[in-house]
Design an enzyme around this catalytic site. Structure first.
Site, PDB file in Angstrom:
ATOM      1  N   ASP A  36       0.841  -1.199   0.000  1.00 31.80           N
ATOM      2  CA  ASP A  36       0.000   0.000   0.000  1.00 31.80           C
ATOM      3  C   ASP A  36       0.880   1.253   0.000  1.00 31.80           C
ATOM      4  O   ASP A  36       0.564   2.249  -0.649  1.00 31.80           O
ATOM      5  CB  ASP A  36      -0.890   0.027   1.248  1.00 31.80           C
ATOM      6  CG  ASP A  36      -1.960  -1.058   1.188  1.00 31.80           C
ATOM      7  OD1 ASP A  36      -1.960  -1.831   0.201  1.00 31.80           O
ATOM      8  OD2 ASP A  36      -2.778  -1.136   2.124  1.00 31.80           O
ATOM      9  N   TYR A  39       2.139   1.984  -3.401  1.00 33.59           N
ATOM     10  CA  TYR A  39       1.023   2.493  -4.213  1.00 33.59           C
ATOM     11  C   TYR A  39       0.805   3.979  -3.895  1.00 33.59           C
ATOM     12  O   TYR A  39       0.709   4.804  -4.800  1.00 33.59           O
ATOM     13  CB  TYR A  39      -0.250   1.687  -3.910  1.00 33.59           C
ATOM     14  CG  TYR A  39      -1.457   2.104  -4.717  1.00 33.59           C
ATOM     15  CD1 TYR A  39      -1.740   1.508  -5.943  1.00 33.59           C
ATOM     16  CD2 TYR A  39      -2.322   3.090  -4.241  1.00 33.59           C
ATOM     17  CE1 TYR A  39      -2.850   1.895  -6.691  1.00 33.59           C
ATOM     18  CE2 TYR A  39      -3.432   3.484  -4.984  1.00 33.59           C
ATOM     19  CZ  TYR A  39      -3.698   2.883  -6.200  1.00 33.59           C
ATOM     20  OH  TYR A  39      -4.795   3.265  -6.932  1.00 33.59           O
ATOM     21  N   LEU A  86     -36.718  -8.717 -11.912  1.00 30.82           N
ATOM     22  CA  LEU A  86     -36.766 -10.165 -12.092  1.00 30.82           C
ATOM     23  C   LEU A  86     -37.993 -10.748 -11.415  1.00 30.82           C
ATOM     24  O   LEU A  86     -38.411 -10.277 -10.358  1.00 30.82           O
ATOM     25  CB  LEU A  86     -35.521 -10.810 -11.461  1.00 30.82           C
ATOM     26  CG  LEU A  86     -34.188 -10.541 -12.153  1.00 30.82           C
ATOM     27  CD1 LEU A  86     -33.038 -10.933 -11.240  1.00 30.82           C
ATOM     28  CD2 LEU A  86     -34.108 -11.313 -13.458  1.00 30.82           C
ATOM     29  N   ASP A 120     -27.042  -8.310  -2.916  1.00 32.26           N
ATOM     30  CA  ASP A 120     -27.984  -7.423  -2.253  1.00 32.26           C
ATOM     31  C   ASP A 120     -27.374  -6.032  -2.135  1.00 32.26           C
ATOM     32  O   ASP A 120     -26.844  -5.648  -1.092  1.00 32.26           O
ATOM     33  CB  ASP A 120     -28.319  -7.997  -0.868  1.00 32.26           C
ATOM     34  CG  ASP A 120     -29.613  -7.417  -0.337  1.00 32.26           C
ATOM     35  OD1 ASP A 120     -30.255  -6.639  -1.063  1.00 32.26           O
ATOM     36  OD2 ASP A 120     -29.976  -7.754   0.799  1.00 32.26           O
ATOM     37  N   ARG A 139     -30.648   2.868 -11.155  1.00 30.89           N
ATOM     38  CA  ARG A 139     -31.732   2.224 -11.879  1.00 30.89           C
ATOM     39  C   ARG A 139     -32.961   3.142 -11.946  1.00 30.89           C
ATOM     40  O   ARG A 139     -33.663   3.174 -12.924  1.00 30.89           O
ATOM     41  CB  ARG A 139     -32.090   0.900 -11.183  1.00 30.89           C
ATOM     42  CG  ARG A 139     -33.234   0.183 -11.816  1.00 30.89           C
ATOM     43  CD  ARG A 139     -33.464  -1.161 -11.159  1.00 30.89           C
ATOM     44  NE  ARG A 139     -34.502  -1.883 -11.847  1.00 30.89           N
ATOM     45  CZ  ARG A 139     -35.798  -1.733 -11.613  1.00 30.89           C
ATOM     46  NH1 ARG A 139     -36.196  -0.880 -10.699  1.00 30.89           N
ATOM     47  NH2 ARG A 139     -36.690  -2.417 -12.292  1.00 30.89           N
ATOM     48  N   TYR A 231     -23.160  -7.661 -13.936  1.00 33.73           N
ATOM     49  CA  TYR A 231     -23.987  -8.836 -14.233  1.00 33.73           C
ATOM     50  C   TYR A 231     -24.725  -8.771 -15.561  1.00 33.73           C
ATOM     51  O   TYR A 231     -25.550  -9.622 -15.845  1.00 33.73           O
ATOM     52  CB  TYR A 231     -24.973  -9.116 -13.107  1.00 33.73           C
ATOM     53  CG  TYR A 231     -25.913  -7.974 -12.786  1.00 33.73           C
ATOM     54  CD1 TYR A 231     -26.874  -7.558 -13.699  1.00 33.73           C
ATOM     55  CD2 TYR A 231     -25.856  -7.323 -11.563  1.00 33.73           C
ATOM     56  CE1 TYR A 231     -27.730  -6.518 -13.426  1.00 33.73           C
ATOM     57  CE2 TYR A 231     -26.713  -6.279 -11.269  1.00 33.73           C
ATOM     58  CZ  TYR A 231     -27.644  -5.883 -12.208  1.00 33.73           C
ATOM     59  OH  TYR A 231     -28.490  -4.851 -11.932  1.00 33.73           O
ATOM     60  N   LYS A 319     -35.065 -16.877  -4.624  1.00 31.60           N
ATOM     61  CA  LYS A 319     -34.734 -16.160  -3.387  1.00 31.60           C
ATOM     62  C   LYS A 319     -34.451 -17.125  -2.235  1.00 31.60           C
ATOM     63  O   LYS A 319     -35.078 -18.184  -2.143  1.00 31.60           O
ATOM     64  CB  LYS A 319     -35.893 -15.233  -2.984  1.00 31.60           C
ATOM     65  CG  LYS A 319     -36.259 -14.195  -4.013  1.00 31.60           C
ATOM     66  CD  LYS A 319     -35.214 -13.116  -4.163  1.00 31.60           C
ATOM     67  CE  LYS A 319     -35.283 -12.098  -3.062  1.00 31.60           C
ATOM     68  NZ  LYS A 319     -36.220 -11.007  -3.287  1.00 31.60           N
ATOM     69  N   CYS A 413     -62.483   6.189  13.931  1.00 27.06           N
ATOM     70  CA  CYS A 413     -61.122   6.470  13.443  1.00 27.06           C
ATOM     71  C   CYS A 413     -60.273   6.996  14.604  1.00 27.06           C
ATOM     72  O   CYS A 413     -60.671   7.966  15.264  1.00 27.06           O
ATOM     73  CB  CYS A 413     -61.174   7.498  12.319  1.00 27.06           C
ATOM     74  SG  CYS A 413     -59.533   8.116  11.881  1.00 27.06           S
ATOM     75  N   CYS A 416     -59.389  10.987  13.501  1.00 31.80           N
ATOM     76  CA  CYS A 416     -60.389  12.058  13.373  1.00 31.80           C
ATOM     77  C   CYS A 416     -61.678  11.716  14.105  1.00 31.80           C
ATOM     78  O   CYS A 416     -62.627  12.496  14.080  1.00 31.80           O
ATOM     79  CB  CYS A 416     -60.663  12.353  11.906  1.00 31.80           C
ATOM     80  SG  CYS A 416     -61.600  11.060  11.075  1.00 31.80           S
ATOM     81  N   CYS A 431     -61.646   4.457   7.474  1.00 32.59           N
ATOM     82  CA  CYS A 431     -62.174   5.737   7.937  1.00 32.59           C
ATOM     83  C   CYS A 431     -62.698   6.399   6.672  1.00 32.59           C
ATOM     84  O   CYS A 431     -61.962   6.566   5.707  1.00 32.59           O
ATOM     85  CB  CYS A 431     -61.046   6.563   8.560  1.00 32.59           C
ATOM     86  SG  CYS A 431     -61.401   8.325   8.613  1.00 32.59           S
TER      87      CYS A 431
END
Ligand code: IVH
Length: 676
Positions: A36, A39, A86, A120, A139, A231, A319, A413, A416, A431
């Site tokens: 390192d 470098y 996919l 992932d 994406r 990929y 999966k 609700c 409200c 509601c």
């Protein structure tokens, strides 16, 4: 002087080449040849030379990886070819179904597959023009992404230019797709550092990677331990390959990082074996994977199979099972959603599930609570699968001690106090007060969320505050916000107010599917929004559509069709839409695609010929098409109606397959001409 310059120029060029190579050995091959320190010494020397003689730098010099001055906001860019998603499979049966489906379509029993770990992380697209990295995008919604070129250039395993070898010339145009990830160890170290610096920690490596890529200051991204595995490819010009595995081999020669766990030449049974192996290796891998991606290897077969609306027919993600843990339900509260639905939420004793702390889980509705007999104080099994909201799988009854309390849904609700009703045929209580503050807030939170207008800095808390302070009541009000009024709010710095106004400004341009999704119409998620955009192409057309027209769409059910129609006929909604357009919201319309069913008559059609025709010459084909009123065009785009593929067709055929444009062979073409 001239002599020194020439020597220096040579030294700079040598250093650039050597550092690029050492960088590749270290970050892609994980096999450094130098220390390192060595470098760093070389890098510092190159930086010094380039600083003194900027003309000796080049766009792909390794010194360019340190980041560039910050940008105000990310620009958007449309993908040349959509970035698809996919279909998922969850067991061997799903994979066998996939295999039978494609085998039948291809009339081929002995199909060969390529299997890859499903990483992932965050999907990106890298564009290389004449070998040089010129654009990198996220994406986004698959159609339009954000430009993150400067950030991506800081990732050491991304080549700034394609490595030249004798194997392949440098293609004129190449879009490479891949997943940006952070290794577990680097993620842990990053979070530890953030803790020390009093900064919020990231929930998991994927969030850390996404957060790092979305930095307006690429010098911050440069400090994050990002990595990439590629990929696939997007649009390609000037590169030929017959299979996905061959593409990987070529990408490797260009110095891209290709995942070492990819296996090709697999029968479906070998694919299933490889899945088991991958599942076993999963825990010991340096990075997180959430399954295996299986693709038909042959490109010709991929083209023949083509794509469905949002995903290719030739691939499936198998999966891994979701991660489960046990914990206890501390309490159950009721949330009111944007459509008024009352959802019971379990407050959990916080527990780590698959690396993420989970403290809430949805219980869906009262039927679900009754079915699983879920009570406050119960010990339960909770599950988290990828992005999915955690859920309670089941109660562990043997752990009950008598302290458990049954839960009853409220009769009014909780926000409200208005009337709640159970709609016939639905499990949810609702509601029915459309101006219930909870619904109003939720609708706006949804409108500005990631899948919608994606307004940075306008999160749930701020929306709630803006609604409470009556600064916004409808979607359109967001575009009337002024910096001074924002800056005058409690705990709002001048800079954040400015950033927010800027983010609102940027969000004005939006694709049609995102716009439809943002409206938060009942039963209309991202998928339905995409289908509607595909068919109607513009907001104007959609607003005019009647229920029958909407219901005709493959994939849209009667409930969605009715909800969409109801939404657009409401005068209040029409007013809000008009206000949005008046405030300069610009909807990028989706282009009309070719009809995939039946043979379209040729009149007025834009047709591309690719490959060699055997029964006629190109000029004969052109004449015949002109006579039929069609237009022969040279390149495939979303405006193309039909592609005629002769012998050994090139990348035009790939592109057409990706775009879902009808492709026919010469025989079909001849009979089409005859039928004219
Ligand atoms: S191929 C048309 N291969 O999964 C096929 N995707 O659900 C498009 N992903 O957006 C994707 N590892 O971010 C492919 N080996 C792999 C992958 C992979 C991870 C992600 C990718 C994509 C998503 C699709």
């Amino acid at each position: 002087m001239a002599l020194i310059d020439r020597k220096l120029a040579q030294e700079a060029a040598d250093l650039q080449k050597a550092l690029t190579r050492h960088n590749y050995r270290y970050h892609v091959l994980d096999d450094p040849e130098i220390s390192d320190a060595e470098y760093d010494r070389m890098m510092n020397r190159l930086i010094a030379i380039e600083e003194e003689y900027p003309s000796l730098s080049s766009p792909d010099s390794p010194t360019r990886r340190v980041g560039a001055p910050p940008v105000e906001a990310f620009e958007s860019a449309a993908h040349t070819l959509p970035m698809l998603s996919l279909d998922n499979g969850f067991n061997d049966g799903d994979l066998m179904d996939f295999h039978h489906r494609v085998s039948k379509l291809l009339l081929e029993k002995n199909l060969l597959y390529i299997a890859e770990p499903k990483l992932d992380g965050v999907a990106v697209e890298l564009r290389y023009e004449n070998g040089l990295l010129t654009l990198a995008t996220t994406r986004g919604d698959g159609i339009v992404g954000e430009v993150i070129t400067e950030n991506v250039k800081t990732i050491r395993s991304v080549p700034l230019s394609l490595f030249k070898t004798e194997h392949h010339g440098i293609p004129e145009f190449l879009e490479v797709r891949g997943e940006v990830i952070i290794n577990r160890e680097d993620f842990a170290a990053l979070n530890q550092y953030r803790l020390k610096m009093d900064q919020p920690v990231f929930a998991n490596p994927r969030n850390a990677a996404a957060g790092s890529l979305r930095q307006l200051d690429s010098r911050i991204t440069a400090k994050r331990p990002l990595n990439i595995f590629v990929y696939g490819a997007g649009s390609v010009k000037g590169l030929e390959y017959a299979s996905h595995s061959e593409l990987f081999k070529i990408l490797q020669t260009f110095n891209f990082a290709v995942n070492p766990l990819i296996r090709d030449n697999l029968t479906i049974h070998e694919v299933l074996e490889h899945y088991k192996e991958l599942e076993q290796k999963r825990k010991s891998l340096p990075y997180e994977i959430d399954g295996m991606v299986v693709k038909v290897d042959s490109l010709a077969y991929q083209q023949q199979l083509g794509i469905k609306k949002r995903s290719p027919r030739w691939a499936i993600a198998y999966k891994f099972p979701a991660v489960q843990e046990t914990t206890t339900i501390v309490d159950i509260l009721v949330q009111v959603g944007r459509t008024g639905t009352l959802t019971p939420i379990a407050l959990l004793e916080p527990v780590k599930v698959g690396g993420v702390i989970v403290s809430r889980a949805t219980l869906h509705n009262e039927d679900e609570i009754a079915k699983k007999d879920i009570r406050i104080n119960d010990t339960v099994l909770v599950e988290r699968a990828g992005d999915v909201i955690p859920k309670v799988v089941k109660v562990i009854e043997s752990m009950r001690n008598g302290s458990e309390k049954k839960f009853v849904m409220p009769k009014a609700c909780p926000v409200c106090a208005g009337e709640v009703k159970r709609i016939r045929g639905e499990a949810a209580l609702k509601c029915i007060n459309a101006s219930c503050p909870a619904q109003r807030k939720e609708r706006i939170v949804h409108f500005v969320s990631k899948g919608g207008f994606d307004i940075d800095g306008l999160g749930r808390k701020l929306v709630e505050k803006l609604v409470e302070e009556k600064m916004i009541a409808s979607f359109a009000d967001i575009f009337y916000l002024e910096k001074d009024r924002l800056a005058a709010m409690d705990r709002m710095a001048d800079k954040s107010a400015g950033n927010l106004i800027q983010a609102i400004e940027t969000s004005r341009k939006i694709s049609l599917p995102r716009f439809i999704f943002a409206l938060g119409i009942d039963h209309t998620g991202e998928n339905a929004a995409a289908l509607l955009a595909d068919v109607f192409h513009s907001l104007e057309n959609l607003r005019k559509a009647d229920v029958a027209e909407i219901e005709k769409i493959d994939g849209i059910g009667p409930k969605t069709a009715a909800a969409v129609h109801d939404f657009f006929v409401s005068p209040e909604n029409a007013a809000v839409l008009d206000q949005l357009l008046a405030k300069g919201v610009e909807i990028l319309e989706t282009k009309k695609k070719a009809d995939n069913q039946g043979s379209p008559p040729l009149k007025g059609k834009r047709i591309v010929l690719t490959g060699k025709l055997e029964t006629m010459t190109r000029s004969e084909a052109k004449k015949a098409l002109e006579n039929a009123g069609a237009k022969l065009v040279s390149s495939v785009s979303s405006k193309t109606d039909l592609v005629v593929a002769g012998k050994s067709p090139g990348s035009k055929r790939d592109k057409a397959a990706y775009l879902g444009i009808k492709i026919i062979d010469e025989t079909a073409f001849s009979s089409l001409l005859k039928s004219e």
